[in-house]
Design a protein around this motif. Structure first.
Motif, mmCIF file in Angstrom:
data_model
loop_
_atom_site.group_PDB
_atom_site.id
_atom_site.type_symbol
_atom_site.label_atom_id
_atom_site.label_comp_id
_atom_site.label_asym_id
_atom_site.label_seq_id
_atom_site.Cartn_x
_atom_site.Cartn_y
_atom_site.Cartn_z
ATOM 1 N N SER A 76 0.770 -1.109 -0.020
ATOM 2 C CA SER A 76 0.075 0.083 -0.100
ATOM 3 C C SER A 76 0.850 1.243 -0.018
ATOM 4 O O SER A 76 0.497 2.075 -0.670
ATOM 5 C CB SER A 76 -0.968 -0.027 1.436
ATOM 6 O OG SER A 76 -0.100 -0.068 2.468
ATOM 7 N N TYR A 80 1.116 4.096 -3.020
ATOM 8 C CA TYR A 80 0.708 5.591 -2.706
ATOM 9 C C TYR A 80 1.850 6.481 -3.215
ATOM 10 O O TYR A 80 1.634 7.403 -3.746
ATOM 11 C CB TYR A 80 0.497 5.472 -1.223
ATOM 12 C CG TYR A 80 0.186 6.897 -0.740
ATOM 13 C CD1 TYR A 80 -1.384 7.363 -0.934
ATOM 14 C CD2 TYR A 80 0.892 7.847 -0.366
ATOM 15 C CE1 TYR A 80 -1.709 8.512 -0.595
ATOM 16 C CE2 TYR A 80 0.644 9.102 0.196
ATOM 17 C CZ TYR A 80 -0.798 9.481 0.116
ATOM 18 O OH TYR A 80 -1.365 10.709 0.382
ATOM 19 N N ARG A 83 2.061 6.913 -6.635
ATOM 20 C CA ARG A 83 0.859 7.779 -7.359
ATOM 21 C C ARG A 83 1.309 9.302 -7.143
ATOM 22 O O ARG A 83 0.799 10.066 -7.680
ATOM 23 C CB ARG A 83 -0.428 7.530 -6.497
ATOM 24 C CG ARG A 83 -0.997 6.338 -6.958
ATOM 25 C CD ARG A 83 -2.670 6.374 -6.648
ATOM 26 N NE ARG A 83 -2.861 6.401 -5.345
ATOM 27 C CZ ARG A 83 -2.958 5.544 -4.365
ATOM 28 N NH1 ARG A 83 -2.833 4.326 -4.838
ATOM 29 N NH2 ARG A 83 -3.074 5.643 -3.114
ATOM 30 N N ARG A 375 -5.104 5.712 5.486
ATOM 31 C CA ARG A 375 -4.967 6.852 4.372
ATOM 32 C C ARG A 375 -4.423 8.032 5.085
ATOM 33 O O ARG A 375 -3.250 8.476 4.451
ATOM 34 C CB ARG A 375 -6.371 7.296 4.113
ATOM 35 C CG ARG A 375 -7.045 6.280 3.263
ATOM 36 C CD ARG A 375 -8.198 7.053 2.519
ATOM 37 N NE ARG A 375 -9.099 7.254 3.414
ATOM 38 C CZ ARG A 375 -10.308 6.592 3.986
ATOM 39 N NH1 ARG A 375 -10.578 5.411 3.312
ATOM 40 N NH2 ARG A 375 -11.286 6.872 4.642
ATOM 41 N N LEU A 378 -0.435 7.128 5.381
ATOM 42 C CA LEU A 378 0.361 7.029 4.237
ATOM 43 C C LEU A 378 0.692 8.380 3.891
ATOM 44 O O LEU A 378 1.796 8.984 3.090
ATOM 45 C CB LEU A 378 -0.442 6.413 2.971
ATOM 46 C CG LEU A 378 -0.821 4.832 3.295
ATOM 47 C CD1 LEU A 378 -1.568 4.453 2.031
ATOM 48 C CD2 LEU A 378 0.725 4.060 3.213
ATOM 49 N N LYS A 379 -0.372 9.511 3.747
ATOM 50 C CA LYS A 379 -0.073 10.749 3.570
ATOM 51 C C LYS A 379 0.945 11.608 4.509
ATOM 52 O O LYS A 379 1.961 12.161 3.946
ATOM 53 C CB LYS A 379 -1.437 11.505 3.747
ATOM 54 C CG LYS A 379 -1.168 13.131 3.494
ATOM 55 C CD LYS A 379 -2.503 13.854 3.740
ATOM 56 C CE LYS A 379 -2.427 15.395 3.548
ATOM 57 N NZ LYS A 379 -3.660 15.788 3.745
#
Length: 397
Positions: A76, A80, A83, A375, A378-379
């Motif tokens: 994941s 990420y 992207r 989420r 990851l950010k």
């Protein structure tokens, strides 16, 4: 632009005609007129430099061709970062020690990890899963190698439970949230502690995820009750318990921690799980969660029968503020003592009066079941990775 990998030449290339580099040494990526391979990395490149993040783990003890670790987290995070125009790969510490900069890069077209030559990473994200390796001379050698190459390493390593207690108790604010903790040394010491506190949690100093924890209680008739995640045992006296368990407890560097009488919901104890990240000089909470015991009352870990419980059900402005303060102080104390920690999680409990207590801090948090927390994680990791890499690059220019 797209990056391709020539498996025969063991080199990366692209076809865009731009001067592009990636990795620690800003190694220029060769240009070819046509591609003979499927693209491995696709990103919008606005600058001539592509950051490369190395996710470091270890070989599996059972199969040296396999890299151990949290595969779901690695995948994941890898997706990420891609992207967001960041190249990443998984590598084993052993390969680097042997002089082989090889890594695993996920191919979306083939839907699998491919082993290939990789650049020197701009930053190393330490996800080594084995404490034993981090305690070895090999790991010291590895850290020295990264230092000589001027490659920053994200998080120094695991945290010993007793060392953590000694670290946090130096902070006057945090001292209010620490249950008394001792390194277990003998039967005589254990007896004194049980006579003082009646119940103690015995925990392996280097354990995680609730493994090996037991709740030991000295009864009025001098018998001992031991509650573990798999059941309850009774001993006629402490000596009988120590004959049965003492050698193992000492070998595993167990700690004895005063048992807090936990506050309960519907008859079950619960703990808070806090995920924290460093950002712009402070430590921020990336996620708050609650785990509730269900099948046993020793721990709340989900692999041991715990369940999710919504944080919003207990949320208050006062609790939010206090957790923020605890998180900030924990991060500052850890980094002052052991080196920079960019990410960690905290396990906390509440006693019957509502007082919070810090049970553990994990330097390598596993994935949270709450998708929103993951989420945010990851950010935060992406933002922190880029900040560290850019600061390093600016300092060199």
């Amino acid at each position: 632009m797209k990056l391709f990998y020539d498996s025969l030449e063991k080199e990366w290339y692209h076809t865009d005609g731009m001067d592009i580099s990636f990795g620690k040494n800003s190694k220029s990526i060769p240009v070819k007129f046509t591609a003979a391979d499927e693209p491995i990395f696709t990103a919008d490149v606005f600058h001539s430099f592509i950051p490369a993040i190395g996710i470091m783990s270890c070989r599996s003890p059972k199969n040296k061709e396999v890299i151990s670790g949290n595969a779901a987290l690695f995948q994941s995070l890898h997706r990420y970062l891609t992207r967001h125009n960041i190249f990443s790969f998984i590598f084993s510490a052993e390969d680097v020690l042997e002089g082989n900069w090889r890594g695993l890069v996920y191919s979306e077209s083939e839907q699998k990890w491919l082993r290939m030559a990789v650049p020197l990473p701009s930053l190393v994200y330490n996800r080594i899963p084995f404490r034993k390796f981090e305690e070895s001379d090999s790991y010291l050698q590895l850290k020295q190698q990264f230092a000589e190459l001027d490659i920053p390493m994200f998080n120094p390593g695991f945290i010993d439970k007793y060392a953590l207690y000694l670290c946090l108790k130096k902070d006057r604010f945090l001292l209010n949230f620490l249950p008394e903790t001792f390194r277990l040394t003998s039967e005589a010491q254990l007896l004194i502690l049980l006579q003082k506190y009646e119940s103690l949690y015995l925990k392996p100093g280097k354990g995680n995820r609730g493994r090996g924890i037991s709740l030991v209680t000295l009864n009025k008739n001098e018998s001992i009750t031991v509650m573990k995640t798999n059941g309850i045992k009774k001993f006629p006296h402490l000596t009988a318990f120590w004959l049965h368990e003492g050698t193992r407890l000492l070998k595993k560097d167990y700690i004895a921690q005063r048992a807090i009488t936990p506050k309960k919901i519907n008859g079950h104890r619960y703990d808070f799980r806090i995920l924290a990240h460093y950002w712009k000089g402070n430590y921020h909470i990336s996620g708050k969660a609650i785990r509730m015991a269900q099948t046993q009352e020793v721990t709340t870990h989900i692999p041991k029968g715990g369940i999710l419980y919504p944080y919003k059900n207990l949320q208050s402005q006062e609790l939010d503020l206090l957790l923020n303060q605890i998180t900030q102080q924990c991060g500052m104390a850890l980094s002052k003592e052991n080196g920079f920690y960019g990410e960690f999680s905290i396990d906390l409990g509440q006693d019957e009066s509502g007082q919070l207590f810090i049970y553990e801090i994990n330097a390598k948090p596993m994935q949270f079941d709450e998708e929103e927390i993951e989420r945010t994680r990851l950010k935060m990791l992406k933002n922190l990775f880029i900040t560290i890499v850019l600061e390093k690059n600016n300092n060199r220019t």
